[in-house]
Design a protein around this motif. Structure first.
Motif, PDB file in Angstrom:
ATOM      1  N   LEU A   1       4.221   8.090  -8.293  1.00 48.28           N
ATOM      2  CA  LEU A   1       3.892   8.037  -6.865  1.00 48.28           C
ATOM      3  C   LEU A   1       4.919   8.857  -6.096  1.00 48.28           C
ATOM      4  O   LEU A   1       6.125   8.610  -6.208  1.00 48.28           O
ATOM      5  CB  LEU A   1       3.923   6.601  -6.347  1.00 48.28           C
ATOM      6  N   VAL A   2       4.418   9.837  -5.329  1.00 50.90           N
ATOM      7  CA  VAL A   2       5.281  10.710  -4.524  1.00 50.90           C
ATOM      8  C   VAL A   2       4.635  10.945  -3.157  1.00 50.90           C
ATOM      9  O   VAL A   2       3.434  10.724  -2.995  1.00 50.90           O
ATOM     10  CB  VAL A   2       5.531  12.069  -5.227  1.00 50.90           C
TER      11      VAL A   2
ATOM     12  N   ASP B   1       0.859  -1.184   0.000  1.00 49.48           N
ATOM     13  CA  ASP B   1       0.000   0.000   0.000  1.00 49.48           C
ATOM     14  C   ASP B   1       0.895   1.233   0.000  1.00 49.48           C
ATOM     15  O   ASP B   1       1.652   1.447   0.943  1.00 49.48           O
ATOM     16  CB  ASP B   1      -0.890  -0.015   1.242  1.00 49.48           C
ATOM     17  N   PRO B   2       0.857   2.059  -1.059  1.00 49.78           N
ATOM     18  CA  PRO B   2       1.773   3.197  -1.155  1.00 49.78           C
ATOM     19  C   PRO B   2       1.650   4.183   0.009  1.00 49.78           C
ATOM     20  O   PRO B   2       2.654   4.742   0.466  1.00 49.78           O
ATOM     21  CB  PRO B   2       1.425   3.865  -2.485  1.00 49.78           C
TER      22      PRO B   2
ATOM     23  N   SER C   1      12.758   7.704 -10.120  1.00 51.85           N
ATOM     24  CA  SER C   1      12.245   6.577  -9.338  1.00 51.85           C
ATOM     25  C   SER C   1      10.763   6.705  -8.999  1.00 51.85           C
ATOM     26  O   SER C   1      10.114   5.703  -8.704  1.00 51.85           O
ATOM     27  CB  SER C   1      13.061   6.400  -8.063  1.00 51.85           C
ATOM     28  N   ALA C   2      10.202   7.886  -9.047  1.00 52.56           N
ATOM     29  CA  ALA C   2       8.788   8.080  -8.747  1.00 52.56           C
ATOM     30  C   ALA C   2       7.882   7.535  -9.855  1.00 52.56           C
ATOM     31  O   ALA C   2       6.696   7.314  -9.638  1.00 52.56           O
ATOM     32  CB  ALA C   2       8.487   9.557  -8.512  1.00 52.56           C
ATOM     33  N   VAL C   3       8.441   7.298 -11.032  1.00 53.21           N
ATOM     34  CA  VAL C   3       7.658   6.781 -12.156  1.00 53.21           C
ATOM     35  C   VAL C   3       7.493   5.274 -11.970  1.00 53.21           C
ATOM     36  O   VAL C   3       8.471   4.530 -11.966  1.00 53.21           O
ATOM     37  CB  VAL C   3       8.338   7.085 -13.504  1.00 53.21           C
TER      38      VAL C   3
ATOM     39  N   GLY D   1       4.514   6.128   2.831  1.00 53.16           N
ATOM     40  CA  GLY D   1       4.735   7.553   2.612  1.00 53.16           C
ATOM     41  C   GLY D   1       4.582   8.044   1.192  1.00 53.16           C
ATOM     42  O   GLY D   1       5.043   9.137   0.867  1.00 53.16           O
ATOM     43  N   LEU D   2       3.933   7.277   0.332  1.00 48.88           N
ATOM     44  CA  LEU D   2       3.701   7.709  -1.048  1.00 48.88           C
ATOM     45  C   LEU D   2       2.209   7.963  -1.232  1.00 48.88           C
ATOM     46  O   LEU D   2       1.496   7.199  -1.870  1.00 48.88           O
ATOM     47  CB  LEU D   2       4.217   6.654  -2.036  1.00 48.88           C
ATOM     48  N   GLY D   3       1.748   9.073  -0.662  1.00 52.14           N
ATOM     49  CA  GLY D   3       0.320   9.351  -0.601  1.00 52.14           C
ATOM     50  C   GLY D   3      -0.271  10.076  -1.788  1.00 52.14           C
ATOM     51  O   GLY D   3      -1.478  10.274  -1.850  1.00 52.14           O
TER      52      GLY D   3
END
Length: 159
Positions: free
Chosen positions: A114-115, A60-61, A95-97, A65-67
């Motif tokens: 995701l960030v 779960d992102p 890396s966020a991609v 901490g990837l809300g």
């Protein structure tokens, strides 16, 4: 290995592993109607053929901490092979991609990013646009994930 090479048992194995890749071979074999050794050999064959490309834990992102999930639409500055090569190299460094799709229609590429938050997305956006000349970049922010699955719709009934 092509789709026509996959029989019903192979498709059942894939379906069960997509649902739970940590399933013990004994349980997998039972679910697909085989004994353990033939089942394990089929799994190995599917891996060797590149049908099974990996096994992962789905996290779960938000809990890590990837809300913030952002879909970034990119219109290429041009459609040369050089731009496409640069694009591929740039997205590998970000890396966020987590997904990259080449699209048909008004948008050339769609990224799933995701960030942690808007500040992190702003930094991502600046890194992207500094490294890659684009005609247009449009961001769409996900308010809520209604449905998400890694279980592809595979036919397990046809022989």
């Amino acid at each position: 290995m092509s789709k026509s090479d996959l029989d019903r048992i192979d498709r059942k194995i894939l379906y069960e592993l997509m649902r739970d890749a940590a399933l013990p071979v004994a349980q997998l074999a039972d679910r697909v109607g085989l004994s353990q050794t033939p089942c394990w050999k089929r799994v190995q064959k599917l891996e060797a053929a590149g049908v099974i490309t990996g096994r992962v834990a789905i996290v779960d992102p938000e809990t890590i901490g990837l809300g913030l999930t952002v879909f970034v639409e990119i219109e290429a500055a041009d459609h040369t092979s050089e731009w496409r090569a640069t694009f591929r190299e740039v997205v590998k460094t970000l890396s966020a991609v987590v997904e990259v799709h080449r699209m048909a229609g008004d948008v050339d590429y769609l990224l799933k990013v995701l960030v942690p938050d808007m500040t992190a997305f702003d930094a991502f956006y600046l890194d992207l646009t500094r490294a890659l000349p684009c005609r247009n970049v449009t961001s769409k922010f996900s308010m809520e994930t209604i449905a998400m699955s890694t279980v592809w719709p595979i036919d397990v009934t046809t022989p």
